[in-house]
Write a protein that holds these residues in place. Sequence first.
Motif, short mmCIF file in Angstrom:
data_model
loop_
_atom_site.label_atom_id
_atom_site.label_comp_id
_atom_site.label_asym_id
_atom_site.label_seq_id
_atom_site.Cartn_x
_atom_site.Cartn_y
_atom_site.Cartn_z
N PRO A 1 0.72 -1.72 -0.20
CA PRO A 1 -0.12 -0.25 0.31
C PRO A 1 1.06 1.11 -0.17
CG PRO A 1 -0.98 -1.45 1.48
CD PRO A 1 0.57 -2.32 1.05
N GLY A 2 0.77 1.97 -0.18
CA GLY A 2 1.56 3.62 -1.12
C GLY A 2 2.48 3.68 -1.55
N ASP A 3 2.57 2.65 -2.72
CA ASP A 3 3.93 1.82 -3.41
C ASP A 3 3.87 3.01 -4.41
OD1 ASP A 3 6.01 1.32 -1.79
OD2 ASP A 3 5.02 -1.15 -2.67
N THR A 4 4.59 3.30 -4.83
CA THR A 4 4.20 3.73 -6.70
C THR A 4 5.34 3.16 -7.31
OG1 THR A 4 5.85 5.88 -6.09
CG2 THR A 4 3.94 6.30 -6.06
N LEU A 5 6.16 3.70 -8.59
CA LEU A 5 7.02 3.34 -9.26
C LEU A 5 8.15 3.67 -9.48
CD1 LEU A 5 5.86 2.10 -12.57
CD2 LEU A 5 6.06 0.94 -11.16
N SER A 6 8.04 5.37 -8.94
CA SER A 6 9.29 5.94 -8.49
C SER A 6 9.86 5.25 -7.19
CB SER A 6 8.41 7.17 -8.08
OG SER A 6 7.88 7.62 -8.22
N MET B 1 -0.72 3.40 -12.20
CA MET B 1 -1.63 2.03 -11.77
C MET B 1 -0.98 0.96 -12.16
SD MET B 1 -5.29 2.41 -14.49
CE MET B 1 -5.71 1.80 -13.72
N ILE B 2 -0.10 0.90 -10.68
CA ILE B 2 0.23 -0.37 -10.23
C ILE B 2 -0.18 -0.71 -8.85
CG2 ILE B 2 2.51 0.02 -10.17
CD1 ILE B 2 3.15 0.96 -7.79
N TYR B 3 -1.13 -2.05 -8.51
CA TYR B 3 -2.12 -2.37 -7.68
C TYR B 3 -0.76 -3.64 -6.68
CZ TYR B 3 -4.50 -1.72 -11.29
OH TYR B 3 -5.30 -0.82 -12.75
N VAL B 4 -1.91 -3.26 -5.38
CA VAL B 4 -1.22 -3.62 -4.35
C VAL B 4 -1.76 -5.31 -3.98
CG1 VAL B 4 -1.94 -3.83 -1.31
CG2 VAL B 4 -2.16 -1.66 -2.46
N GLY B 5 -0.38 -6.06 -3.81
CA GLY B 5 -0.30 -7.71 -4.04
C GLY B 5 0.03 -8.01 -5.60
#
Length: 209
Positions: free
Chosen positions: A50-55, A82-86
């Motif tokens: 949760p809260g992750d970004t590609l950067s 658009m990336i998703y938790v898990g």
Amino acid sequence: MKTFNLKQSNLTATLSKKSVAFLATTLIAGGLFATATTASADQVTYVVKPGDTLSQISDKFYNDQTHIQSIAKANNISNIAMIYVGESLTFNTDATSDTETPAKSVVAQAAAPAVAAPAPAATPAPTANIATGNGFTANSAKEAIAMTESGGSYSAQNGQYYGRYQLTSSYLGGDFSPANQERVADNYVAGRYGSWEAAWQFHLSHGWY
């Protein structure tokens, strides 16, 4: 019989040792042991939290944010916002940096739609030489009203009406400065008539606006 069996056994043992040594040498020389059990140390698999970004992920594994596109490309991500938790992301930490300018940090959810810059308001073409009721002429509806009401004077007063547009003191809030008179008049006309042109048409038929 005992002597024969002993020699045969020794010969077999000697051949077995030589065969094993030869086989081991062949396998090592061919690199079979190495390729069968060793995975690339540069490839990692990361599970999005949760809260992750590609950067942030790029910064975590590369110590910079220049690998966003390479991570996205390796995982078939068409929208870097658009990336998703898990979600599991697999990428090579030995990859060279992207040639593009690093993208800004984005939250791991759909990006907000871009807001288009508002188009500049169209300026109505001035109406040439509007004749007012007191002999003045003007080149716009606003100027025509000002000339009719006060002769264009910011200090003209008629009872409770004051200034260039003859607004009441309550409308002006006690501030009789030219800047406030212009601002209050524009707001009054926009709210009541929608435009100075409409206000002037009303003025023509009613004698006031």
